[in-house]
Design a protein around this motif. Structure first.
Motif, PDB file in Angstrom:
ATOM      1  N   ASP A  86      74.825  26.209  53.072  1.00 11.88           N
ATOM      2  CA  ASP A  86      74.645  26.127  54.465  1.00 11.88           C
ATOM      3  C   ASP A  86      75.276  25.477  55.716  1.00 11.88           C
ATOM      4  O   ASP A  86      75.765  25.640  56.542  1.00 11.88           O
ATOM      5  CB  ASP A  86      74.226  28.240  54.858  1.00 11.88           C
ATOM      6  CG  ASP A  86      74.180  29.137  54.479  1.00 11.88           C
ATOM      7  OD1 ASP A  86      74.845  29.379  53.450  1.00 11.88           O
ATOM      8  OD2 ASP A  86      72.597  29.219  54.037  1.00 11.88           O
ATOM      9  N   VAL A  89      79.461  24.172  55.240  1.00 14.77           N
ATOM     10  CA  VAL A  89      79.472  25.064  55.946  1.00 14.77           C
ATOM     11  C   VAL A  89      79.930  24.692  57.933  1.00 14.77           C
ATOM     12  O   VAL A  89      80.314  24.654  58.317  1.00 14.77           O
ATOM     13  CB  VAL A  89      79.186  26.119  55.950  1.00 14.77           C
ATOM     14  CG1 VAL A  89      80.434  27.320  56.433  1.00 14.77           C
ATOM     15  CG2 VAL A  89      79.822  27.048  54.782  1.00 14.77           C
ATOM     16  N   GLN A  93      82.699  23.502  59.759  1.00 12.49           N
ATOM     17  CA  GLN A  93      83.349  24.018  61.171  1.00 12.49           C
ATOM     18  C   GLN A  93      83.331  23.309  62.787  1.00 12.49           C
ATOM     19  O   GLN A  93      84.120  23.550  63.279  1.00 12.49           O
ATOM     20  CB  GLN A  93      82.375  25.313  60.994  1.00 12.49           C
ATOM     21  CG  GLN A  93      82.386  26.379  59.986  1.00 12.49           C
ATOM     22  CD  GLN A  93      83.484  27.121  60.080  1.00 12.49           C
ATOM     23  OE1 GLN A  93      84.923  26.915  60.276  1.00 12.49           O
ATOM     24  NE2 GLN A  93      84.073  27.983  58.982  1.00 12.49           N
ATOM     25  N   LEU A 117      86.353  22.979  52.089  1.00 11.51           N
ATOM     26  CA  LEU A 117      86.373  24.225  52.678  1.00 11.51           C
ATOM     27  C   LEU A 117      86.181  25.107  51.679  1.00 11.51           C
ATOM     28  O   LEU A 117      85.637  26.505  50.843  1.00 11.51           O
ATOM     29  CB  LEU A 117      86.598  24.809  54.120  1.00 11.51           C
ATOM     30  CG  LEU A 117      85.813  25.038  54.975  1.00 11.51           C
ATOM     31  CD1 LEU A 117      86.431  25.061  56.212  1.00 11.51           C
ATOM     32  CD2 LEU A 117      84.512  25.325  55.513  1.00 11.51           C
ATOM     33  N   TYR A 121      83.497  26.817  48.858  1.00 11.66           N
ATOM     34  CA  TYR A 121      83.609  28.403  48.677  1.00 11.66           C
ATOM     35  C   TYR A 121      83.858  28.796  47.355  1.00 11.66           C
ATOM     36  O   TYR A 121      83.714  29.541  46.181  1.00 11.66           O
ATOM     37  CB  TYR A 121      84.569  29.060  49.609  1.00 11.66           C
ATOM     38  CG  TYR A 121      84.003  29.553  51.140  1.00 11.66           C
ATOM     39  CD1 TYR A 121      82.661  30.081  51.548  1.00 11.66           C
ATOM     40  CD2 TYR A 121      84.769  28.766  52.007  1.00 11.66           C
ATOM     41  CE1 TYR A 121      82.381  30.005  52.469  1.00 11.66           C
ATOM     42  CE2 TYR A 121      84.290  29.084  53.177  1.00 11.66           C
ATOM     43  CZ  TYR A 121      83.414  29.717  53.533  1.00 11.66           C
ATOM     44  OH  TYR A 121      82.650  29.795  55.302  1.00 11.66           O
TER      45      TYR A 121
END
Length: 420
Positions: A86, A89, A93, A117, A121
């Motif tokens: 988390d 990410v 971002q 990314l 994922y």
């Protein structure tokens, strides 16, 4: 790669900055990024994260927005190595927002974050999102903005090919590697990079059963590395081993033996005889010798491998549970003595003392038997006392006691047989 020495030098540099440089200097921030890179290479992710955060704070104080975004990518990579997905990410971002606003939606820097990314994922099992980010990155690389270098595009395609390989789509991955190689073919100083791409293609060809193509890719990569003077690296040794395996599949046993022998010599020197890559080459060479009819040579190598594995099992106990770092040269008693498979034959008296093991087992069995007998006797006495106290002193209590005592005597006779 002398990471320990590099870390010591970097520590001295940071100490100089602490004493002589002004607070929050850009030079110190740059050196902290270097220290983070060294710590990451050594697997010390927490220290790497600390240096990156300090470097990011300096860049923020100096208004270096794009540098802060670049550091956030590195921070995201560290978080991903720590399985803190988390937070990874969030870092990616943040970077994506900065790069899109400062460089444009189609800049290769944006594509590189898409790749990160996608990888993240995939590791978290979100395959649809992973594939979507891959496709977004490929669209940017297909129509690069002016000023984009071929090296940036080739690097991105190589990373995406690894993700497609994880998707179990080797053909798509091979297409991307081929495009990356074509982009670099005319670029000076890229021979080693091209050799690495060809080596990856060779492995993928081998996995899908295209052994001729695998051998051709490995052969081209080996030729480039020889020409660039990298014939003594661990990577070169592993590549020779892979080429030998391809030759085995093509029934070119003599050629395979030559490649395995050269790989063995290099990996013994660069990694040590106890390293898993070196032991793998030993095993491949032994199987090849066996196929060639050189049975004695094959047996000698396998005995040596067995000896190394025994020493590897003993090493953690001698080191109080410490394990060896696979990124450094692995030490073992043979390495300290300078003993390798190519220079010294192994001894046939290095096996376990079987007689001693059997004797210890008999002692353990005997001790266990007596322990069981003593417990049985105490249980019989306790049972008799309980029956007597309850008034059941009839025939049934006597029979139970006699049966228990008979079993105990029989066990004692067995114990006597073992001890004799």
């Amino acid at each position: 790669m002398q990471f320990d020495e590099a870390e010591n030098l970097c520590k001295k540099t940071l100490e100089i900055h602490r004493i002589h440089s002004p607070p929050a200097s850009l030079e110190e921030a740059a050196d902290r990024r270097l220290m983070a890179l060294i710590c990451e290479a050594k697997g010390d992710y927490e220290s790497a994260l600390e240096h990156l955060v300090l470097s990011s704070m300096v860049m923020i104080a100096n208004g270096q927005e794009n540098e802060v975004a670049a550091i956030d990518v590195s921070i995201g990579n560290i978080y991903m190595s720590l399985s803190r997905f988390d937070e990874a990410v969030f870092s990616y971002q943040k970077t994506l927002t900065v790069f899109k606003s400062s460089k444009g939606d189609n800049h290769p820097s944006v594509a590189s974050v898409f790749v990160r990314l996608s990888d993240l994922y995939y590791k978290t099992g979100k395959l649809r999102e992973s594939r979507s980010y891959c496709e977004n990155a490929l669209r940017i690389y297909a129509k690069p903005v002016p000023g984009t270098t071929a090296e940036e595009i080739a690097s991105g395609m190589t990373e995406i090919s690894a993700i497609y390989e994880s998707f179990n789509e080797p053909e798509e991955a091979l297409k991307l590697l081929q495009k990356a190689m074509e982009l670099l073919e005319d670029k000076p100083g890229q021979q080693s990079t091209i050799a690495g791409i060809e080596a990856r293609m060779g492995v993928m060809f081998y996995m899908i059963g295209r052994y001729d193509d695998a051998r051709s890719s490995f052969e081209s990569a080996v030729a480039k590395l020889r020409a660039s003077g990298e014939r003594k690296s661990a990577f070169f040794g592993v590549l020779l081993n892979q080429m030998g395996l391809a030759c085995v599949q093509l029934f070119k046993i003599d050629e395979a033996a030559e490649f395995f022998e050269e790989a063995r010599e290099i990996l013994e020197q660069e990694c040590g005889p106890c390293h898993q890559d070196t032991i793998g080459v030993y095993s491949n060479l032994a199987a090849t010798y066996d196929a060639m009819g050189r049975v004695e040579d094959a047996i000698e190598i396998l005995e040596y491998v067995l000896k190394l594995r025994k020493e590897a099992l003993k090493a953690p106990m001698r080191g109080h549970g410490r394990t060896q770092d696979s990124k450094t040269r692995e030490k073992c008693p043979h390495t300290a003595k300078g003993e390798t498979m190519t220079r010294k034959k192994t001894s046939s008296n290095s096996g376990l003392n079987v007689a001693e093991i059997v004797l210890k087992a008999a002692v353990l069995v005997q001790s266990a038997e007596f322990l069981w007998v003593s417990r049985l006797l105490w249980c019989s006495i306790l049972l008799f006392v309980l029956l007597f106290g309850a008034g059941f002193v009839a025939v049934w209590s006597s029979l139970v006691l006699v049966l228990v005592l008979c079993v105990a005597v029989f066990a004692l006779m067995r114990s006597g047989t073992v001890s004799g």
